[in-house]
Enzyme design. Structure first.
Site, PDB file in Angstrom:
ATOM      1  N   SER A  75       0.925  -1.213  -0.028  1.00 58.58           N
ATOM      2  CA  SER A  75      -0.201  -0.024  -0.078  1.00 58.58           C
ATOM      3  C   SER A  75       0.774   1.433   0.078  1.00 58.58           C
ATOM      4  CB  SER A  75      -0.930  -0.065   1.294  1.00 58.58           C
ATOM      5  OG  SER A  75      -1.954   1.092   1.126  1.00 58.58           O
ATOM      6  N   ASP A  76       0.455   2.290  -0.663  1.00 60.43           N
ATOM      7  CA  ASP A  76       0.985   3.747  -0.750  1.00 60.43           C
ATOM      8  C   ASP A  76       0.007   4.725  -0.762  1.00 60.43           C
ATOM      9  OD1 ASP A  76       4.098   4.504  -0.910  1.00 60.43           O
ATOM     10  OD2 ASP A  76       3.058   5.745  -1.893  1.00 60.43           O
ATOM     11  N   GLN A  77       0.328   5.716  -0.278  1.00 58.40           N
ATOM     12  CA  GLN A  77      -0.269   7.029  -0.254  1.00 58.40           C
ATOM     13  C   GLN A  77       0.436   8.145  -0.509  1.00 58.40           C
ATOM     14  OE1 GLN A  77      -1.623   8.916   3.671  1.00 58.40           O
ATOM     15  NE2 GLN A  77      -3.379   7.989   3.447  1.00 58.40           N
TER      16      GLN A  77
END
Length: 202
Positions: A75-77
């Site tokens: 996951s990345d934001q």
């Protein structure tokens, strides 16, 4: 829902983020964390969605190649201000940078593109998506900002706040379908994908 007719050896979270670990812990599943070693800088992306999606995919892919029988979660934001999805807001890493970010955020809508990638190399399964959330900051004084940064130390958080703690005091509104998207990993979508592997939740 179609259940994948495949077996897996374990679940691995491709992250060293304590916040993402806390989110995973909500599910009560056995899993472990391995931090992927990738370059997280932009490579010509002109929209936050594209950068978040590539990074989430690469994080999961690095670990999936090492553990082909495991379910890998990456996951990345990426944060960005209204009308400027090409101007990525990174982690401040210092108190002064955090103060500057929050001064720039004051009174504005800040959006978060949060990508999720789930991969299982042995079966060829890969699903990568982007979810959105945004917050409206109230007008903040420099005194409030400095006091907040000192207390919450959001130096490793894009946008310079922790919504799960004192950061909630900075907002007028929080807008989105899943608050965990704002926290760094869209858990509703993750749960839906994990169920496809036959994992019972709850």
């Amino acid at each position: 829902m179609t259940i994948l007719t495949t077996s897996f050896s374990e679940i691995i979270l491709a992250s060293s983020s304590q916040t993402r670990k806390d989110l995973m812990n909500r599910l009560g599943l056995d899993y472990r964390c391995i931090s992927p070693d990738i370059d997280e800088s932009a490579q010509g992306e002109i929209h936050a969605d594209d950068l978040a999606k590539r990074l989430a995919f690469e994080k999961a892919q690095v670990i999936a190649k090492q553990y082909p029988n495991a379910i890998i979660i990456g996951s990345d934001q990426v944060a960005w201000r209204e009308y400027a999805p090409q101007d990525f807001i990174g982690k401040p890493l210092s108190i002064e940078n955090a103060i500057q970010q929050l001064q720039a955020n004051s009174g504005k809508n800040v959006f978060f593109s949060t990508a999720l990638s789930v991969q299982h190399c042995a079966s060829g399964f890969e699903h990568t998506l982007v979810e959105h959330y945004h917050v409206k900051f109230r007008d903040l004084s420099r005194t409030e900002i400095k006091r907040y940064v000192e207390k919450d130390q959001p130096l490793h958080c894009a946008g310079s706040f922790k919504c799960e703690s004192l950061g909630i005091t900075l907002f007028e509104q929080m807008i989105g379908q899943d608050q965990t998207t704002l926290m760094g990993m869209p858990m509703i979508q993750l749960c839906e994908i994990l169920r496809k592997f036959g994992i019972q939740l709850p």
